[in-house]
Design a protein around this motif. Structure first.
Motif, PDB file in Angstrom:
ATOM      1  N   ALA A   1     -31.494  28.663  18.033  1.00 19.80           N
ATOM      2  CA  ALA A   1     -31.581  27.653  19.089  1.00 19.80           C
ATOM      3  C   ALA A   1     -30.847  26.404  18.613  1.00 19.80           C
ATOM      4  CB  ALA A   1     -33.044  27.334  19.403  1.00 19.80           C
ATOM      5  N   PHE A   2     -30.078  25.784  19.495  1.00 16.28           N
ATOM      6  CA  PHE A   2     -29.257  24.651  19.080  1.00 16.28           C
ATOM      7  C   PHE A   2     -28.988  23.740  20.277  1.00 16.28           C
ATOM      8  CE2 PHE A   2     -26.560  28.125  20.360  1.00 16.28           C
ATOM      9  CZ  PHE A   2     -25.579  27.539  21.152  1.00 16.28           C
ATOM     10  N   GLU A   3     -28.528  22.513  19.982  1.00 14.84           N
ATOM     11  CA  GLU A   3     -28.142  21.536  20.995  1.00 14.84           C
ATOM     12  C   GLU A   3     -26.643  21.273  20.896  1.00 14.84           C
ATOM     13  OE1 GLU A   3     -30.888  18.146  21.845  1.00 14.84           O
ATOM     14  OE2 GLU A   3     -31.745  18.751  19.914  1.00 14.84           O
ATOM     15  N   LEU A   4     -26.048  20.852  22.020  1.00 14.69           N
ATOM     16  CA  LEU A   4     -24.649  20.474  22.086  1.00 14.69           C
ATOM     17  C   LEU A   4     -24.533  19.069  22.669  1.00 14.69           C
ATOM     18  CD1 LEU A   4     -22.993  23.761  23.437  1.00 14.69           C
ATOM     19  CD2 LEU A   4     -22.942  22.887  21.091  1.00 14.69           C
ATOM     20  N   PRO A   5     -23.439  18.391  22.392  1.00 18.24           N
ATOM     21  CA  PRO A   5     -23.247  17.061  23.007  1.00 18.24           C
ATOM     22  C   PRO A   5     -23.265  17.164  24.537  1.00 18.24           C
ATOM     23  CG  PRO A   5     -21.690  17.419  21.222  1.00 18.24           C
ATOM     24  CD  PRO A   5     -22.358  18.719  21.469  1.00 18.24           C
ATOM     25  N   TRP A   6     -23.679  16.076  25.141  1.00 15.52           N
ATOM     26  CA  TRP A   6     -23.787  16.030  26.619  1.00 15.52           C
ATOM     27  C   TRP A   6     -22.421  16.297  27.235  1.00 15.52           C
ATOM     28  CZ3 TRP A   6     -23.053  11.489  30.223  1.00 15.52           C
ATOM     29  CH2 TRP A   6     -23.479  11.823  31.530  1.00 15.52           C
ATOM     30  N   ASP A   7     -22.394  17.240  28.203  1.00 11.83           N
ATOM     31  CA  ASP A   7     -21.134  17.610  28.839  1.00 11.83           C
ATOM     32  C   ASP A   7     -20.929  16.959  30.181  1.00 11.83           C
ATOM     33  OD1 ASP A   7     -23.077  18.875  30.268  1.00 11.83           O
ATOM     34  OD2 ASP A   7     -22.280  20.925  30.050  1.00 11.83           O
ATOM     35  N   GLY A   8     -21.761  15.938  30.526  1.00 13.89           N
ATOM     36  CA  GLY A   8     -21.611  15.233  31.792  1.00 13.89           C
ATOM     37  C   GLY A   8     -22.435  15.802  32.916  1.00 13.89           C
ATOM     38  N   ALA A   9     -23.031  16.963  32.748  1.00 14.64           N
ATOM     39  CA  ALA A   9     -23.854  17.571  33.787  1.00 14.64           C
ATOM     40  C   ALA A   9     -25.303  17.200  33.550  1.00 14.64           C
ATOM     41  CB  ALA A   9     -23.687  19.085  33.779  1.00 14.64           C
ATOM     42  N   GLY A  10     -26.000  16.785  34.598  1.00 15.94           N
ATOM     43  CA  GLY A  10     -27.397  16.430  34.486  1.00 15.94           C
ATOM     44  C   GLY A  10     -27.582  15.075  33.834  1.00 15.94           C
ATOM     45  N   ALA A  11     -28.847  14.739  33.574  1.00 20.49           N
ATOM     46  CA  ALA A  11     -29.175  13.445  32.984  1.00 20.49           C
ATOM     47  C   ALA A  11     -28.889  13.477  31.489  1.00 20.49           C
ATOM     48  CB  ALA A  11     -30.641  13.108  33.241  1.00 20.49           C
ATOM     49  N   PRO A  12     -28.292  12.423  30.955  1.00 21.53           N
ATOM     50  CA  PRO A  12     -27.951  12.424  29.531  1.00 21.53           C
ATOM     51  C   PRO A  12     -29.156  12.327  28.615  1.00 21.53           C
ATOM     52  CG  PRO A  12     -27.444  10.308  30.497  1.00 21.53           C
ATOM     53  CD  PRO A  12     -27.841  11.184  31.646  1.00 21.53           C
ATOM     54  N   ASP A  13     -30.328  11.898  29.127  1.00 14.74           N
ATOM     55  CA  ASP A  13     -31.494  11.737  28.269  1.00 14.74           C
ATOM     56  C   ASP A  13     -32.471  12.921  28.345  1.00 14.74           C
ATOM     57  OD1 ASP A  13     -32.116  11.293  30.874  1.00 14.74           O
ATOM     58  OD2 ASP A  13     -33.489   9.620  30.496  1.00 14.74           O
ATOM     59  N   VAL A  14     -32.061  14.022  29.018  1.00 14.54           N
ATOM     60  CA  VAL A  14     -32.907  15.211  29.103  1.00 14.54           C
ATOM     61  C   VAL A  14     -32.446  16.222  28.058  1.00 14.54           C
ATOM     62  CG1 VAL A  14     -33.660  17.140  30.563  1.00 14.54           C
ATOM     63  CG2 VAL A  14     -33.390  14.842  31.540  1.00 14.54           C
ATOM     64  N   GLU A  15     -33.419  16.686  27.260  1.00 17.41           N
ATOM     65  CA  GLU A  15     -33.083  17.636  26.192  1.00 17.41           C
ATOM     66  C   GLU A  15     -32.666  18.984  26.789  1.00 17.41           C
ATOM     67  OE1 GLU A  15     -35.158  18.935  22.013  1.00 17.41           O
ATOM     68  OE2 GLU A  15     -36.397  19.010  23.818  1.00 17.41           O
ATOM     69  N   ARG A  16     -31.547  19.516  26.317  1.00 17.36           N
ATOM     70  CA  ARG A  16     -31.065  20.821  26.778  1.00 17.36           C
ATOM     71  C   ARG A  16     -30.881  21.721  25.557  1.00 17.36           C
ATOM     72  NH1 ARG A  16     -26.099  20.383  30.729  1.00 17.36           N
ATOM     73  NH2 ARG A  16     -26.811  22.510  31.174  1.00 17.36           N
ATOM     74  N   ILE A  17     -31.661  22.783  25.522  1.00 12.64           N
ATOM     75  CA  ILE A  17     -31.646  23.709  24.386  1.00 12.64           C
ATOM     76  C   ILE A  17     -30.812  24.929  24.761  1.00 12.64           C
ATOM     77  CG2 ILE A  17     -33.032  25.070  22.777  1.00 12.64           C
ATOM     78  CD1 ILE A  17     -33.426  22.065  22.568  1.00 12.64           C
ATOM     79  N   HIS A  18     -29.880  25.281  23.900  1.00 10.97           N
ATOM     80  CA  HIS A  18     -29.072  26.490  24.071  1.00 10.97           C
ATOM     81  C   HIS A  18     -29.556  27.562  23.099  1.00 10.97           C
ATOM     82  CE1 HIS A  18     -25.981  24.427  26.536  1.00 10.97           C
ATOM     83  NE2 HIS A  18     -26.382  23.371  25.837  1.00 10.97           N
ATOM     84  N   LEU A  19     -29.440  28.829  23.504  1.00  7.62           N
ATOM     85  CA  LEU A  19     -29.898  29.946  22.701  1.00  7.62           C
ATOM     86  C   LEU A  19     -28.737  30.882  22.420  1.00  7.62           C
ATOM     87  CD1 LEU A  19     -33.218  30.777  24.593  1.00  7.62           C
ATOM     88  CD2 LEU A  19     -32.925  29.298  22.604  1.00  7.62           C
ATOM     89  N   ALA A  20     -28.694  31.409  21.211  1.00  6.05           N
ATOM     90  CA  ALA A  20     -27.693  32.401  20.835  1.00  6.05           C
ATOM     91  C   ALA A  20     -28.417  33.624  20.263  1.00  6.05           C
ATOM     92  CB  ALA A  20     -26.722  31.832  19.799  1.00  6.05           C
ATOM     93  N   LEU A  21     -28.060  34.797  20.777  1.00  6.76           N
ATOM     94  CA  LEU A  21     -28.665  36.060  20.329  1.00  6.76           C
ATOM     95  C   LEU A  21     -27.585  36.964  19.763  1.00  6.76           C
ATOM     96  CD1 LEU A  21     -31.195  36.951  23.161  1.00  6.76           C
ATOM     97  CD2 LEU A  21     -31.743  36.426  20.797  1.00  6.76           C
ATOM     98  N   GLY A  22     -27.933  37.714  18.747  1.00  4.69           N
ATOM     99  CA  GLY A  22     -27.006  38.683  18.175  1.00  4.69           C
ATOM    100  C   GLY A  22     -27.775  39.720  17.378  1.00  4.69           C
ATOM    101  N   ALA A  23     -27.053  40.625  16.739  1.00  7.16           N
ATOM    102  CA  ALA A  23     -27.678  41.667  15.928  1.00  7.16           C
ATOM    103  C   ALA A  23     -26.762  42.013  14.774  1.00  7.16           C
ATOM    104  CB  ALA A  23     -27.973  42.916  16.761  1.00  7.16           C
ATOM    105  N   GLY A  24     -27.371  42.362  13.665  1.00  9.33           N
ATOM    106  CA  GLY A  24     -26.606  42.782  12.506  1.00  9.33           C
ATOM    107  C   GLY A  24     -26.137  44.215  12.661  1.00  9.33           C
ATOM    108  N   PRO A  25     -25.535  44.785  11.612  1.00 12.36           N
ATOM    109  CA  PRO A  25     -25.065  46.182  11.698  1.00 12.36           C
ATOM    110  C   PRO A  25     -26.228  47.153  11.835  1.00 12.36           C
ATOM    111  CG  PRO A  25     -24.911  45.357   9.448  1.00 12.36           C
ATOM    112  CD  PRO A  25     -25.275  44.186  10.296  1.00 12.36           C
ATOM    113  N   GLY A  26     -26.012  48.207  12.601  1.00  9.25           N
ATOM    114  CA  GLY A  26     -27.053  49.214  12.810  1.00  9.25           C
ATOM    115  C   GLY A  26     -27.240  49.495  14.288  1.00  9.25           C
TER     116      GLY A  26
END
Length: 471
Positions: free
Chosen positions: A429-454
């Motif tokens: 889970a991570f955050e990115l700089p504000w991209d101009g969409a929505g309110a700048p003071d609202v926290e926006r959490i991004h999620l990244a999913l992946g899997a190792g070999p197998g």
């Protein structure tokens, strides 16, 4: 309805752009008043499952074998559903999944362990013990102190048996999505005592007979044996086709011994004449010709083919009259099968040459299977003996020296399902700089999913709202 009304008004006021804005407003109004539409996915109409037939024999397994399972007990299919979708104006879809709990017998005698399990020919459990489908597995080895399975005990109560002497597996909430929402055809890789040179002693113990002295070198190639029905005595008839065995009845009872012990031949006393008109009135001996029943090929379970049937042919020229295929439920490697079928043919050639003699008394060491020598006739081994009123009649078979190494066998190129270990699920889970969409003071959490070999099984994301998990 509101979607159509607001779309029409928007088109009159603002053209195509106004129509799109009106449709969006109407859709939200419909959702607030009527709720999101839900479409049903594929669903089973019959939730009952078939059970195995009464009276079906369960094999007694020795050594390393692969056995088809026999269902002992099962629940009805358990249905669960989950609603997905519904975002950006799309309707929600209710998806159904099914699971089952069942007990499956593998062997009617105790075993040491279960390694791989196949379902419809694909791996359900790998060598590392991992299940490829959702659910829980418990294996009961069938020993005398075995306790009832907790799931069966909860379902059957005081009537639940412990199934002592029976090795079985219990699958709890096994997910059936990978098998067309039905119970798959199961088979188990089972390891029990009685493989290799311990096979004959294990068979004798199961049959309640003793084991004579002497090694059983041919048995070292046999990794496993499945007694799939019939009397316990019949197993020696089948195994004796590749391992030379003899039965000797003595004071202590019946004993099974090697049919061609590799010891120094003991000289027999001179035969005695027997004036009874049967044979040997002058020499006390006569020759006989046994039936030539050499097998030209051996069909078996090949350990290099995941215990699928394999076939090895004997070396040398094939018979013009056709070859007899010997079929045995034994586990062999290709090299071992090739060696055994060559030895079967060589022994059949020796058994075709027989000598019957009569002696005055029987040496306690001259028992069936013992090597003996007859003056002027060479080396033999005792096939049978019988007391007579005036002495002992021996039936001898020509002793054949050990064969040279047989050519290497070849198991071919079998298809084997991949045994991929489960892949580790990677989550961040991570955050990115504000991209101009929505309110700048609202926290926006991004999620990244992946899997190792197998073997990655995918992942589902949920959010917790008001104490509930929502997709």
């Amino acid at each position: 309805m509101a979607t159509l009304v607001f779309s029409a008004i928007g088109t009159l006021v603002g053209g195509p752009a106004g129509g799109a804005i009106g449709a969006l407003i109407g859709r939200e109004a419909d959702r607030a008043i009527l709720g999101s539409p839900v479409r049903d996915g594929a669903r089973l109409t019959e939730l009952a499952v078939s059970t195995s037939s009464y009276g079906q024999p369960i094999a007694r397994l020795f050594g390393a074998t692969r056995a088809a399972g026999t269902i002992l007990w099962a629940t009805d299919l358990q249905e669960s559903s989950e609603t997905a979708g519904g975002g950006k104006g799309q309707p929600e879809t209710r998806q159904y999944s099914y699971s089952i709990s069942l007990a499956v017998a593998a062997s009617s005698r105790p075993i040491e362990r279960v390694r791989r399990i196949w379902a419809d020919g694909n791996l359900l459990r790998g060598e590392a013990g991992d299940l490829k489908a959702g659910g829980t597995l418990r294996v009961h080895l069938g020993h005398a102190d075995q306790e009832p399975d907790p799931l069966l005990a909860a379902a059957l109560g005081a009537e639940c048996p412990a199934h002592r002497g029976l090795a079985y597996a219990v699958f709890e909430e096994l997910q059936l999505g990978d098998f067309g929402n039905r119970i798959p055809a199961l088979s188990f890789e089972v390891f029990a005592d009685g493989g290799g040179e311990a096979l004959v002693p294990a068979l004798a113990l199961a049959a309640g007979v003793m084991v004579g002295t002497g090694p059983f070198p041919e048995a070292s190639a046999i990794a496993g044996f499945a007694h799939e029905g019939g009397s316990l005595a019949s197993i020696f008839d089948r195994v004796g086709q590749v391992i030379p065995l003899v039965a000797n009845g003595g004071d202590a009872g019946l004993a099974i011994g090697p049919g061609d012990a590799p010891n120094v031949p003991a000289p027999l006393p001179a035969p005695i004449a027997w004036p009874d008109g049967e044979f040997g009135t002058r020499t006390g001996a006569r020759r006989a010709r046994g039936e030539m029943q050499a097998a030209g090929a051996l069909r078996y379970y090949d350990s290099g083919r995941d215990y699928q049937p394999g076939l090895q042919r004997a070396s040398g020229r094939a018979s013009l009259a056709g070859e007899r295929v010997l079929e045995l439920p034994v586990t062999l490697a290709a090299d071992g099968a090739r060696t055994l079928v060559d030895m079967v043919r060589a022994r059949a050639t020796g058994a075709a040459e027989r000598l019957q003699i009569r002696v005055a008394a029987l040496d306690p060491a001259v028992v069936p299977g013992a090597p003996v020598s007859v003056q002027g006739e060479g080396d033999w081994h005792v096939a049978a003996w019988e007391w007579r009123s005036g002495g002992v009649e021996l039936e001898l078979e020509r002793h054949r020296p050990a064969l040279a190494a047989a050519p290497a066998g070849d198991a071919g190129n079998p298809w084997r399902p991949a045994d991929r270990l489960p892949a580790e699920t990677l989550f961040d889970a991570f955050e990115l700089p504000w991209d101009g969409a929505g309110a700048p003071d609202v926290e926006r959490i991004h999620l990244a999913l992946g899997a190792g070999p197998g073997r990655g099984s995918g992942a589902a994301l949920f959010v917790e709202r008001a104490g509930a998990l929502l997709p």
